[in-house]
Design a protein around this motif. Structure first.
Motif, PDB file in Angstrom:
ATOM      1  N   ASN A   1       1.172  -2.325 -13.191  1.00  0.00           N
ATOM      2  CA  ASN A   1       1.153  -1.148 -13.084  1.00  0.00           C
ATOM      3  C   ASN A   1       1.524  -0.613 -11.426  1.00  0.00           C
ATOM      4  N   ALA A   2       2.734  -0.154 -11.135  1.00  0.00           N
ATOM      5  CA  ALA A   2       3.232   0.109  -9.827  1.00  0.00           C
ATOM      6  C   ALA A   2       2.180   0.926  -8.942  1.00  0.00           C
ATOM      7  N   ALA A   3       1.407   1.420  -9.380  1.00  0.00           N
ATOM      8  CA  ALA A   3       0.232   2.090  -8.614  1.00  0.00           C
ATOM      9  C   ALA A   3      -0.988   1.454  -8.342  1.00  0.00           C
ATOM     10  N   SER A   4      -1.141   0.177  -8.970  1.00  0.00           N
ATOM     11  CA  SER A   4      -2.171  -0.654  -8.680  1.00  0.00           C
ATOM     12  C   SER A   4      -1.865  -1.701  -7.475  1.00  0.00           C
ATOM     13  N   ILE A   5      -2.567  -1.318  -6.448  1.00  0.00           N
ATOM     14  CA  ILE A   5      -2.102  -2.374  -5.288  1.00  0.00           C
ATOM     15  C   ILE A   5      -2.786  -3.925  -5.562  1.00  0.00           C
TER      16      ILE A   5
ATOM     17  N   VAL B   1       0.104  -5.109  -7.818  1.00  0.00           N
ATOM     18  CA  VAL B   1       1.324  -5.495  -6.920  1.00  0.00           C
ATOM     19  C   VAL B   1       1.143  -6.719  -6.193  1.00  0.00           C
TER      20      VAL B   1
ATOM     21  N   CYS C   1       2.470   1.541  -3.507  1.00  0.00           N
ATOM     22  CA  CYS C   1       1.752   2.243  -4.488  1.00  0.00           C
ATOM     23  C   CYS C   1       1.274   3.479  -4.485  1.00  0.00           C
ATOM     24  N   GLN C   2       0.976   3.796  -3.083  1.00  0.00           N
ATOM     25  CA  GLN C   2       0.636   5.447  -2.839  1.00  0.00           C
ATOM     26  C   GLN C   2       1.888   6.340  -3.247  1.00  0.00           C
TER      27      GLN C   2
ATOM     28  N   SER D   1       0.774  -1.179   0.105  1.00  0.00           N
ATOM     29  CA  SER D   1      -0.169   0.021   0.133  1.00  0.00           C
ATOM     30  C   SER D   1       0.741   1.266  -0.189  1.00  0.00           C
TER      31      SER D   1
END
Length: 89
Positions: free
Chosen positions: A44-48, A51, A23-24, A20
């Motif tokens: 996508n690294a921003a997708s919890i 990941v 991703c944040q 979390s």
């Protein structure tokens, strides 16, 4: 394209809280960033959910890549984050 490789330092890997936080931080860069597991799976690294789906454990090596203005600085920040124990923060 900027690229970096790092070994995951968090004791439980990129699960729950560490994922979390990561991703944040990735989303806050405003740059599309890709996280690739040792097995070559990319998300996508921003997708919890993305990941978490990789199931990355402590000590595994991951690869980050990004394009655009500020990509190098963004990856440097994320590499520093992944190289620290996010469970302790």
């Amino acid at each position: 394209m900027a690229e970096r490789t790092v070994v995951i330092a968090s004791a439980i890997g990129l699960h729950a809280r560490p994922a979390s936080l990561f991703c944040q931080a990735a989303a806050a860069t405003g740059i599309p960033i890709t996280l690739m597991s040792q097995e070559g799976r990319r998300v996508n690294a921003a997708s919890i959910l993305g990941v978490l789906s990789l199931g990355i454990d402590h000590g595994e090596t991951v690869h980050l890549s990004a394009e655009g203005d500020g990509a190098d600085a963004a990856l440097d920040t994320l590499i520093e984050l992944l190289g620290s124990d996010l469970d302790a923060q």
